[in-house]
Design a protein around this motif. Structure first.
Motif, short mmCIF file in Angstrom:
data_model
loop_
_atom_site.label_atom_id
_atom_site.label_comp_id
_atom_site.label_asym_id
_atom_site.label_seq_id
_atom_site.Cartn_x
_atom_site.Cartn_y
_atom_site.Cartn_z
N TRP A 120 34.09 21.71 -9.29
CA TRP A 120 33.06 22.36 -10.53
C TRP A 120 31.92 21.58 -10.63
O TRP A 120 30.84 21.97 -10.94
CB TRP A 120 33.88 22.54 -11.77
CG TRP A 120 35.12 23.38 -11.59
CD1 TRP A 120 36.46 23.12 -11.61
CD2 TRP A 120 35.07 24.85 -11.05
NE1 TRP A 120 37.16 24.23 -11.35
CE2 TRP A 120 36.58 25.39 -10.93
CE3 TRP A 120 34.04 25.58 -10.76
CZ2 TRP A 120 36.90 26.64 -10.52
CZ3 TRP A 120 34.55 27.10 -10.48
CH2 TRP A 120 35.74 27.64 -10.33
N ASN A 121 32.05 20.31 -10.52
CA ASN A 121 30.85 19.37 -10.66
C ASN A 121 29.94 19.89 -9.60
O ASN A 121 28.44 19.66 -9.79
CB ASN A 121 31.09 18.02 -10.64
CG ASN A 121 31.94 17.33 -11.72
OD1 ASN A 121 31.98 17.88 -13.07
ND2 ASN A 121 32.78 16.54 -11.75
N GLU A 122 30.20 20.03 -8.42
CA GLU A 122 29.33 20.13 -7.33
C GLU A 122 28.69 21.68 -7.57
O GLU A 122 27.48 21.92 -7.02
CB GLU A 122 30.02 20.12 -5.92
CG GLU A 122 30.26 18.74 -5.57
CD GLU A 122 30.60 18.59 -4.35
OE1 GLU A 122 30.76 19.54 -3.47
OE2 GLU A 122 31.15 17.22 -3.90
N VAL A 123 29.60 22.68 -8.29
CA VAL A 123 28.88 23.98 -8.45
C VAL A 123 27.61 23.82 -9.19
O VAL A 123 26.68 24.34 -8.91
CB VAL A 123 30.12 24.77 -9.16
CG1 VAL A 123 29.32 26.03 -9.77
CG2 VAL A 123 31.24 25.30 -8.15
N ALA A 149 21.88 31.02 -14.00
CA ALA A 149 22.73 31.98 -14.45
C ALA A 149 23.74 32.01 -13.68
O ALA A 149 24.90 32.30 -14.14
CB ALA A 149 22.14 33.33 -14.93
N LYS A 150 23.66 32.29 -12.31
CA LYS A 150 24.95 32.47 -11.40
C LYS A 150 25.77 31.14 -11.47
O LYS A 150 27.04 31.67 -11.52
CB LYS A 150 24.38 32.46 -10.16
CG LYS A 150 23.86 33.79 -9.39
CD LYS A 150 23.40 33.83 -8.04
CE LYS A 150 22.51 34.77 -7.70
NZ LYS A 150 21.74 34.41 -6.40
N GLY A 151 25.20 30.08 -11.59
CA GLY A 151 26.04 28.75 -11.69
C GLY A 151 26.77 28.81 -13.11
O GLY A 151 28.15 28.60 -13.13
N ALA A 152 26.21 29.30 -14.00
CA ALA A 152 26.68 29.30 -15.32
C ALA A 152 27.96 30.56 -15.51
O ALA A 152 29.19 30.31 -15.81
CB ALA A 152 25.77 29.79 -16.53
N ARG A 153 27.93 31.67 -14.76
CA ARG A 153 28.80 32.55 -14.62
C ARG A 153 30.01 31.82 -14.17
O ARG A 153 31.27 32.23 -14.41
CB ARG A 153 28.31 33.78 -14.11
CG ARG A 153 27.78 34.86 -14.72
CD ARG A 153 27.53 36.20 -14.10
NE ARG A 153 26.48 36.08 -13.14
CZ ARG A 153 25.23 35.96 -13.24
NH1 ARG A 153 24.65 36.22 -14.49
NH2 ARG A 153 24.58 35.90 -12.17
N ALA A 154 29.85 31.16 -13.02
CA ALA A 154 31.16 30.71 -12.11
C ALA A 154 31.52 29.61 -12.70
O ALA A 154 32.61 29.23 -12.93
CB ALA A 154 30.29 30.00 -10.92
N LEU A 155 31.13 29.05 -13.79
CA LEU A 155 31.59 27.80 -14.72
C LEU A 155 32.07 28.31 -15.99
O LEU A 155 32.73 27.24 -16.86
CB LEU A 155 30.63 26.75 -14.73
CG LEU A 155 30.14 25.92 -13.62
CD1 LEU A 155 29.04 25.10 -13.71
CD2 LEU A 155 31.47 25.33 -12.91
N ASP A 168 34.65 29.74 -17.22
CA ASP A 168 36.10 29.41 -17.69
C ASP A 168 36.24 27.96 -17.59
O ASP A 168 37.01 27.37 -18.13
CB ASP A 168 37.02 30.21 -16.79
CG ASP A 168 36.75 31.95 -17.11
OD1 ASP A 168 36.64 31.83 -18.37
OD2 ASP A 168 37.09 32.75 -16.22
N ALA A 169 35.86 27.44 -16.22
CA ALA A 169 36.53 26.00 -16.15
C ALA A 169 35.57 25.04 -16.68
O ALA A 169 36.05 24.07 -17.14
CB ALA A 169 36.08 25.51 -14.49
N LYS A 170 34.23 25.19 -17.10
CA LYS A 170 33.59 24.25 -17.84
C LYS A 170 32.49 25.08 -18.73
O LYS A 170 31.22 25.27 -18.54
CB LYS A 170 32.75 23.32 -16.68
CG LYS A 170 33.48 22.11 -16.29
CD LYS A 170 32.75 21.49 -15.34
CE LYS A 170 33.73 20.44 -14.83
NZ LYS A 170 33.22 19.12 -15.39
N PRO A 171 33.04 25.56 -19.62
CA PRO A 171 32.14 26.35 -20.88
C PRO A 171 30.87 25.72 -21.22
O PRO A 171 29.85 26.12 -21.42
CB PRO A 171 33.25 26.97 -21.85
CG PRO A 171 34.43 26.14 -21.55
CD PRO A 171 34.44 25.53 -20.20
N GLU A 172 31.20 24.44 -21.42
CA GLU A 172 30.26 23.57 -22.26
C GLU A 172 28.99 23.51 -21.27
O GLU A 172 27.61 23.75 -21.41
CB GLU A 172 30.49 22.56 -22.71
CG GLU A 172 31.47 22.41 -23.93
CD GLU A 172 31.06 23.02 -25.16
OE1 GLU A 172 29.76 23.12 -25.49
OE2 GLU A 172 31.79 23.59 -25.95
#
Length: 92
Positions: free
Chosen positions: A14-17, A42-48, A50-54
Motif C-alpha cells: 500500500w505505501n508503494e501504491v 484519483a486512481k491511487g485513492a480508489r485503490a487505497l 479500504d486499506a488506507k482511507p486517510e
C-alpha cells in the motif's frame, strides 16, 4: 509509474501504491497535463480506500486541488463524491 502502482496494488504494498501514483501525477503535472495528473491521484485513492482511507482522502483532495488550480472546477464533482463516500465509510 501507473503500471508499477497497479502491480503494487496486486501485491498489496500500500505505501508503494500511494508513492507510485503520486509520482505519476507529478510527472503528468510537470508536462502541463492537470487532468491526467488528477486522474492518477484519483486512481491511487480508489485503490487505497479500504486499506488506507486517510491516505485516500488526502489523494482525492490533492486531485481536486490540481484541477481547481488549472481552472477546471467543473471536473471535480466525481472526486468530491468519492471523498464524501470515504468519509461516510469512516463515519466522519
Amino acid at each position: 509509474m501507473e503500471s508499477a502502482a497497479a502491480l503494487a496494488v496486486e501485491l498489496s504494498i500500500w505505501n508503494e501504491v500511494a508513492d507510485f501514483y503520486r509520482r505519476a501525477s507529478e510527472l503528468y503535472n510537470e508536462c502541463g497535463r492537470s487532468q491526467p495528473a488528477s486522474d492518477a491521484l484519483a486512481k491511487g485513492a480508489r485503490a487505497l480506500e479500504d486499506a488506507k482511507p486517510e491516505v485516500a482522502i488526502t489523494m482525492y483532495t490533492d486531485a481536486c486541488l490540481l484541477l481547481e488550480e488549472d481552472g477546471k472546477e467543473n471536473m471535480v464533482f466525481d472526486i468530491y463524491r468519492a471523498i464524501t463516500s470515504v468519509y461516510i465509510k469512516l463515519e466522519k
